[in-house]
Design a protein around this motif. Structure first.
Motif, PDB file in Angstrom:
ATOM      1  N   PHE A 140       0.823  -1.204   0.000  1.00 19.35           N
ATOM      2  CA  PHE A 140       0.000   0.000   0.000  1.00 19.35           C
ATOM      3  C   PHE A 140       0.863   1.263   0.000  1.00 19.35           C
ATOM      4  N   GLY A 141       1.900   1.280   0.841  1.00 24.75           N
ATOM      5  CA  GLY A 141       2.805   2.429   0.895  1.00 24.75           C
ATOM      6  C   GLY A 141       3.562   2.634  -0.402  1.00 24.75           C
ATOM      7  N   GLY A 142       4.030   1.544  -1.003  1.00 27.70           N
ATOM      8  CA  GLY A 142       4.726   1.643  -2.287  1.00 27.70           C
ATOM      9  C   GLY A 142       3.818   2.120  -3.404  1.00 27.70           C
ATOM     10  N   GLY A 143       2.551   1.781  -3.321  1.00 25.55           N
ATOM     11  CA  GLY A 143       1.592   2.245  -4.325  1.00 25.55           C
ATOM     12  C   GLY A 143       1.228   3.704  -4.172  1.00 25.55           C
ATOM     13  N   LEU A 144       1.397   4.250  -2.990  1.00 24.15           N
ATOM     14  CA  LEU A 144       1.069   5.661  -2.756  1.00 24.15           C
ATOM     15  C   LEU A 144       2.201   6.615  -3.108  1.00 24.15           C
ATOM     16  N   VAL A 145       3.413   6.117  -3.223  1.00 21.64           N
ATOM     17  CA  VAL A 145       4.561   7.001  -3.489  1.00 21.64           C
ATOM     18  C   VAL A 145       4.458   7.678  -4.860  1.00 21.64           C
ATOM     19  N   PRO A 146       4.204   6.960  -5.972  1.00 15.73           N
ATOM     20  CA  PRO A 146       4.152   7.652  -7.271  1.00 15.73           C
ATOM     21  C   PRO A 146       3.091   8.755  -7.370  1.00 15.73           C
ATOM     22  N   PRO A 147       1.842   8.536  -6.892  1.00 14.33           N
ATOM     23  CA  PRO A 147       0.905   9.665  -6.928  1.00 14.33           C
ATOM     24  C   PRO A 147       1.344  10.827  -6.041  1.00 14.33           C
ATOM     25  N   ALA A 148       1.975  10.521  -4.910  1.00 10.12           N
ATOM     26  CA  ALA A 148       2.450  11.590  -4.031  1.00 10.12           C
ATOM     27  C   ALA A 148       3.546  12.390  -4.715  1.00 10.12           C
ATOM     28  N   VAL A 149       4.432  11.716  -5.435  1.00 12.32           N
ATOM     29  CA  VAL A 149       5.489  12.418  -6.177  1.00 12.32           C
ATOM     30  C   VAL A 149       4.866  13.296  -7.247  1.00 12.32           C
ATOM     31  N   ARG A 150       3.862  12.777  -7.905  1.00 15.25           N
ATOM     32  CA  ARG A 150       3.210  13.517  -8.990  1.00 15.25           C
ATOM     33  C   ARG A 150       2.515  14.774  -8.466  1.00 15.25           C
ATOM     34  N   PHE A 151       1.801  14.647  -7.339  1.00 15.88           N
ATOM     35  CA  PHE A 151       1.072  15.789  -6.791  1.00 15.88           C
ATOM     36  C   PHE A 151       1.976  16.784  -6.082  1.00 15.88           C
ATOM     37  N   ALA A 152       3.137  16.323  -5.608  1.00 10.63           N
ATOM     38  CA  ALA A 152       4.047  17.216  -4.890  1.00 10.63           C
ATOM     39  C   ALA A 152       5.024  17.932  -5.822  1.00 10.63           C
ATOM     40  N   ALA A 153       5.020  17.600  -7.089  1.00 10.64           N
ATOM     41  CA  ALA A 153       5.953  18.203  -8.023  1.00 10.64           C
ATOM     42  C   ALA A 153       5.629  19.677  -8.252  1.00 10.64           C
ATOM     43  N   GLU A 154       6.666  20.466  -8.398  1.00 10.73           N
ATOM     44  CA  GLU A 154       6.462  21.885  -8.671  1.00 10.73           C
ATOM     45  C   GLU A 154       5.903  22.082 -10.086  1.00 10.73           C
TER      46      GLU A 154
END
Length: 60
Positions: A41-55
């Protein structure tokens, strides 16, 4: 932490979670199964978090 390191972390979490889930399910160890599921679950949440946190989302 760079974007590449975050994606590498997500890959490692997901790759290591699958044997842990398999072991927990076959041996009947609920703790191992739950830990593997949490890692998945944590590994699946990292890519969307990276996408939304990008400048600049278009730069990724």
């Amino acid at each position: 932490m760079s974007v590449l390191r975050r994606y590498t972390l997500a890959f490692l979490l997901m790759a290591l979670s699958l044997p842990l889930i398999s072991y927990g399910a076959s041996a009947g160890t609920v703790v191992a199964w739950a830990a593997g599921l949490a890692m998945l679950f944590g590994g699946g949440l990292v890519p969307p978090a990276v996408r939304f946190a990008a400048e600049d989302p278009d730069a990724i």
